[in-house]
Design a protein around this motif. Structure first.
Motif, PDB file in Angstrom:
ATOM      1  N   SER A 250       0.802  -1.222   0.000  1.00 17.37           N
ATOM      2  CA  SER A 250       0.000   0.000   0.000  1.00 17.37           C
ATOM      3  C   SER A 250       0.833   1.269   0.000  1.00 17.37           C
ATOM      4  O   SER A 250       0.561   2.203  -0.759  1.00 17.37           O
ATOM      5  N   ASN A 251       1.884   1.325   0.809  1.00 15.09           N
ATOM      6  CA  ASN A 251       2.622   2.578   0.989  1.00 15.09           C
ATOM      7  C   ASN A 251       3.834   2.724   0.077  1.00 15.09           C
ATOM      8  O   ASN A 251       4.286   3.847  -0.154  1.00 15.09           O
ATOM      9  N   GLY A 254       2.005   1.548  -3.833  1.00 18.99           N
ATOM     10  CA  GLY A 254       0.849   2.386  -4.143  1.00 18.99           C
ATOM     11  C   GLY A 254      -0.404   1.639  -4.536  1.00 18.99           C
ATOM     12  O   GLY A 254      -1.272   2.200  -5.223  1.00 18.99           O
ATOM     13  N   LEU A 255      -0.546   0.411  -4.091  1.00 17.06           N
ATOM     14  CA  LEU A 255      -1.744  -0.375  -4.399  1.00 17.06           C
ATOM     15  C   LEU A 255      -2.787  -0.176  -3.307  1.00 17.06           C
ATOM     16  O   LEU A 255      -2.448  -0.089  -2.123  1.00 17.06           O
ATOM     17  N   GLN A 256      -4.034  -0.132  -3.682  1.00 10.26           N
ATOM     18  CA  GLN A 256      -5.104  -0.037  -2.692  1.00 10.26           C
ATOM     19  C   GLN A 256      -5.564  -1.442  -2.355  1.00 10.26           C
ATOM     20  O   GLN A 256      -6.087  -2.172  -3.196  1.00 10.26           O
ATOM     21  N   ARG A 259      -8.854  -3.500  -3.428  1.00 13.36           N
ATOM     22  CA  ARG A 259      -9.319  -3.048  -4.738  1.00 13.36           C
ATOM     23  C   ARG A 259      -8.290  -3.420  -5.816  1.00 13.36           C
ATOM     24  O   ARG A 259      -8.565  -4.223  -6.694  1.00 13.36           O
ATOM     25  N   ASP A 260      -7.072  -2.866  -5.703  1.00 16.90           N
ATOM     26  CA  ASP A 260      -6.027  -3.168  -6.679  1.00 16.90           C
ATOM     27  C   ASP A 260      -5.396  -4.528  -6.425  1.00 16.90           C
ATOM     28  O   ASP A 260      -4.930  -5.196  -7.356  1.00 16.90           O
ATOM     29  N   SER A 276      -6.550  -0.351   7.209  1.00 13.84           N
ATOM     30  CA  SER A 276      -7.400   0.166   6.137  1.00 13.84           C
ATOM     31  C   SER A 276      -7.000  -0.494   4.824  1.00 13.84           C
ATOM     32  O   SER A 276      -5.930  -0.203   4.288  1.00 13.84           O
ATOM     33  N   SER A 323     -10.515  -6.873   2.758  1.00 15.49           N
ATOM     34  CA  SER A 323      -9.270  -6.848   1.996  1.00 15.49           C
ATOM     35  C   SER A 323      -9.321  -7.717   0.742  1.00 15.49           C
ATOM     36  O   SER A 323      -8.309  -7.842   0.037  1.00 15.49           O
TER      37      SER A 323
END
Length: 331
Positions: A250-251, A254-256, A259-260, A276, A323
């Motif tokens: 995620s950080n 940059g994947l959500q 969702r991603d 989250s 998730s």
């Protein structure tokens, strides 16, 4: 004064000295040291304070259980080994038993130290060496060794992977990756087998590099490659590195999450539901595993009878949260 503890041989202080210092009878001192329930707390504290001031150490019989551990994770000190060690220690303490932590690399301490039993929170065959020690009960948690004479209580690791992989497939995922700590361990092998069998059941053949281990290469290298290759879901079975995996996804990449990329993580730590998004997890019955191991150990320590090695397998549970994304098969 039956049952009065004797002073250690390296001191001339006696029970009578403690009684005189605390201004109580020798019988009261004996009842304090033997934890008689009729002694009030203030009197108990006064006797124990005098004992410490005089340097008197009573010899009171306590059973001592060695907890053999290893593979501690500096990046995630509250991982599986830390959690299980804490659970087992607390339960043994509740039974008024002493605990000694022994690293697997110092296993010879079991021979040198007087322990009444050993509980292994380790995935190492060397634990079986302890069966050569006479009258020493040994229990292994999450590493079945009953065929080697070691009582074992463990969660169904094969089922863990089946539950997680089925859940991802039901949500439309086909490119599913498997991440664990290291190969050639019983737990990793069972989870890998469950993952592969479930994919095969649905006619899915994974790419060759969809199985990786965090002990073999940096987590970032694995995850960035999977991102480039279009992996849609990860069985985050790396346990002690699970939070690092989520952070990088995620950080850094940059994947959500949810969702991603979809993830299913091991262990239902309280923090998982506050991330989250909240993590879908495989919940192992950690407290039940610890309870069965401790109860079996106490029974073995208090019995003169010999027991066949315990072999107890417990089911696990999938806890669904946010998730895991639902995708169309043609995505």
């Amino acid at each position: 004064m039956d049952g009065v503890p004797l002073a250690r041989s390296n001191t001339s202080i006696s029970v009578l000295d403690v009684a005189q210092h605390a201004e109580v009878s020798a019988g009261t001192v004996s009842r304090v040291f033997n934890r008689h329930p009729a002694v009030n707390s203030d009197l108990r504290r006064r006797v124990l304070t005098s004992s410490r001031q005089l340097g008197f150490s009573p010899k009171i019989a306590h059973k001592c259980i060695g907890i053999v551990t290893g593979r501690h994770s500096p990046s995630f000190p509250v991982g599986y080994v830390g959690i299980m060690s804490s659970l087992v220690s607390r339960m043994l303490s509740d039974k008024r038993m002493l605990v000694e932590l022994i690293d697997i690399e110092s296993l010879d301490l079991v021979y040198e130290t007087h322990v009444d039993g050993v509980i292994g929170i380790i995935f190492d065959e060397r634990l079986a060496e302890l069966t050569d020690i006479p009258s020493l009960p040994v229990v292994s948690i999450n590493h079945p060794m009953s065929k080697q004479g070691v009582s074992s209580v463990y969660a169904d690791h094969y089922q863990q992977a089946v539950l997680a992989t089925e859940h991802l497939i039901e949500h439309g995922h086909r490119d599913i990756a498997f991440l664990a700590i290291q190969p050639d361990e019983w737990g990793s092998n069972e989870r890998l087998r469950g993952y592969q069998d479930t994919l095969a059941k649905h006619g899915i053949t994974p790419e060759l590099d969809r199985v990786k281990y965090t002990s073999a290469q940096p987590v970032y290298d694995t995850l960035s490659r999977w991102k480039q290759q279009g992996v849609s879901a990860i069985l985050n079975f790396s346990e002690d590195a699970c939070m690092e995996v989520l952070h990088i996804l995620s950080n850094v990449l940059g994947l959500q999450l949810g969702r991603d990329i979809s993830t299913i993580t091991l262990e239902d730590l309280p923090v998982g539901q506050y991330l989250s998004p909240p993590q879908t997890v495989i919940r192992q019955p950690l407290e039940q595993l610890a309870r069965i191991a401790v109860d079996h150990m106490i029974q073995a320590c208090n019995s003169t009878d010999s027991f066949a090695p315990l072999d107890c397998c417990l089911p696990t549970e999938l806890i669904t949260r946010d998730s895991v994304a639902r995708i169309r098969q043609d995505d």
